[in-house]
Write a protein that holds these residues in place. Sequence first.
Motif, PDB file in Angstrom:
ATOM      1  N   LEU A   6      -5.261  55.943 -62.986  1.00 12.43           N
ATOM      2  CA  LEU A   6      -3.814  56.092 -62.442  1.00 12.43           C
ATOM      3  C   LEU A   6      -3.035  55.027 -62.056  1.00 12.43           C
ATOM      4  N   PRO A   7      -3.557  54.246 -60.977  1.00 14.56           N
ATOM      5  CA  PRO A   7      -3.016  52.901 -60.691  1.00 14.56           C
ATOM      6  C   PRO A   7      -2.862  52.048 -61.804  1.00 14.56           C
ATOM      7  N   ALA A   8      -3.789  51.741 -62.823  1.00 13.78           N
ATOM      8  CA  ALA A   8      -3.543  50.929 -63.581  1.00 13.78           C
ATOM      9  C   ALA A   8      -2.451  51.445 -64.664  1.00 13.78           C
ATOM     10  N   GLU A  11      -8.677  57.765 -59.384  1.00 13.63           N
ATOM     11  CA  GLU A  11      -8.627  56.723 -58.636  1.00 13.63           C
ATOM     12  C   GLU A  11      -8.469  55.356 -59.288  1.00 13.63           C
ATOM     13  N   ARG A  27      -0.693  62.243 -62.749  1.00  9.37           N
ATOM     14  CA  ARG A  27      -1.900  62.952 -62.495  1.00  9.37           C
ATOM     15  C   ARG A  27      -1.951  64.272 -62.961  1.00  9.37           C
ATOM     16  N   GLY A  75       3.273  58.415 -60.034  1.00 10.89           N
ATOM     17  CA  GLY A  75       1.979  58.470 -60.223  1.00 10.89           C
ATOM     18  C   GLY A  75       1.510  59.930 -60.315  1.00 10.89           C
ATOM     19  N   GLN A  76       2.192  60.652 -59.416  1.00 12.32           N
ATOM     20  CA  GLN A  76       1.898  62.235 -59.328  1.00 12.32           C
ATOM     21  C   GLN A  76       2.174  62.917 -60.746  1.00 12.32           C
ATOM     22  N   HIS A  88       5.535  51.714 -64.573  1.00 12.46           N
ATOM     23  CA  HIS A  88       6.349  52.025 -63.714  1.00 12.46           C
ATOM     24  C   HIS A  88       7.045  53.001 -63.386  1.00 12.46           C
ATOM     25  N   THR A 142      -5.052  49.602 -70.574  1.00 11.45           N
ATOM     26  CA  THR A 142      -4.576  49.187 -69.292  1.00 11.45           C
ATOM     27  C   THR A 142      -5.485  48.379 -68.290  1.00 11.45           C
ATOM     28  N   SER A 181       0.066  53.331 -64.017  1.00 11.53           N
ATOM     29  CA  SER A 181       1.242  53.251 -63.102  1.00 11.53           C
ATOM     30  C   SER A 181       1.804  51.848 -63.284  1.00 11.53           C
ATOM     31  N   ALA A 182       0.947  50.866 -63.234  1.00 15.97           N
ATOM     32  CA  ALA A 182       1.505  49.345 -63.177  1.00 15.97           C
ATOM     33  C   ALA A 182       2.103  49.081 -64.801  1.00 15.97           C
TER      34      ALA A 182
END
Length: 398
Positions: free
Chosen positions: A352-354, A349, A367, A363-364, A360, A338, A356-357
């Motif tokens: 997870l954003p990377a 922090e 986690r 995110g929860q 798609h 990722t 999720s990208a």
Amino acid sequence: MTTEATLPSTSASPTARQVWTRARGIALALVLLLVGAIAIAVIRSDARHGELDPRSADPNGSRAVAELLADRGVDTRVVTTLDEAAAATGPDTTLLVAVPDLLSRSQQSRLHNAFADSDGRTVLVAPGSASVERLAPGVTADPATSLDSTLSPDCDLPAARRAGTADTGGVRYTTTHLDADKCYTSERLATLLRLPAPTGDGDTVVLGAPDILLNDRLDKQGNASLALQLLGSRPHLVWYLPSLSDTSATGTDDERSFFDLLPSGWLWGTLQLFVAAALAALWRARRLGPLVPEKLPVAIRASETAEGRARLYRKADARDRAANALRSTTRTRLAPLTGVPVTQAHTPEVLLPALSAHLHGDGQDLRTLLFGPPPSDDAALIALADQLDALEREVRRP
């Protein structure tokens, strides 16, 4: 990843064969210990049969000295109760107490009162500190026994001087009686004492060892001469063999516990068994502390290593450690896919954003999957492994 997901399904419960293989060494040792204890008990029982019994021809019996006394006109009578022994005392009688330490406190006091003014002779064979102070007031047994078994008279007692050296070495005594004959000394302490009675012709002889009375020792040194002179000074000899069946031992003034009734050998044997059990427990106990990594001398297949670690986790019921290992390994492999540095793979922090990208997704849920609490049971741990495996396949999918 697939290998780790399927590991929990492998049973880690030991089979009956495995349990027997692990425990057979200890079981064999216990059986050998039990057999050895029984054998020693039987051998010692045979060897000690009739010890100091004037009717016994065993090596530790005393029939030989009784026969020699009979040839000299001294009759020997065996008694086993305190009442018989007390009633037999008299000026023409020698009372021999074979094992004074077997007598209770009240028995010792009663026996002393019976022979104190009898004008006869009383011979106490190897009394210890528990009995000599009551049966022979003013005499104390030294805790250390004589190192030598054969000793010289070193006194003016006629019987001892005529007998010469004898096997009297055993318990050593000190006394406050100034007129006592102190013979066969070892390190300036006597192993034979003769205490004249305050009035009359009676006396008490304290003998530190029974050797001069035993069949297999009677012909050694001056043992026979000393035994015949000590026991043949009166025409009658009463040989008192204390017995545990004597009803006079049940006095209310005796405060003897269960352990006081056990022979010292059993107490020492029990102590040795406890020490052996403690050492065995320390030997077989689980070692504390973290696992120490070690470089193996040969290459081990990854699947074997993973299965071995899984069995350890299963045996310790460490689902939390197993879940942490699965999640940590998954995060480490997902981070490069990722675009996240491996050093930040365990930072929610950043990862997870990377992630999720690329997916798609929610995110929860990611986690909880990658950083959530440990599973509550084995089924949840298996489900976690399957979900992590599916997540990695989806990220790798072009």
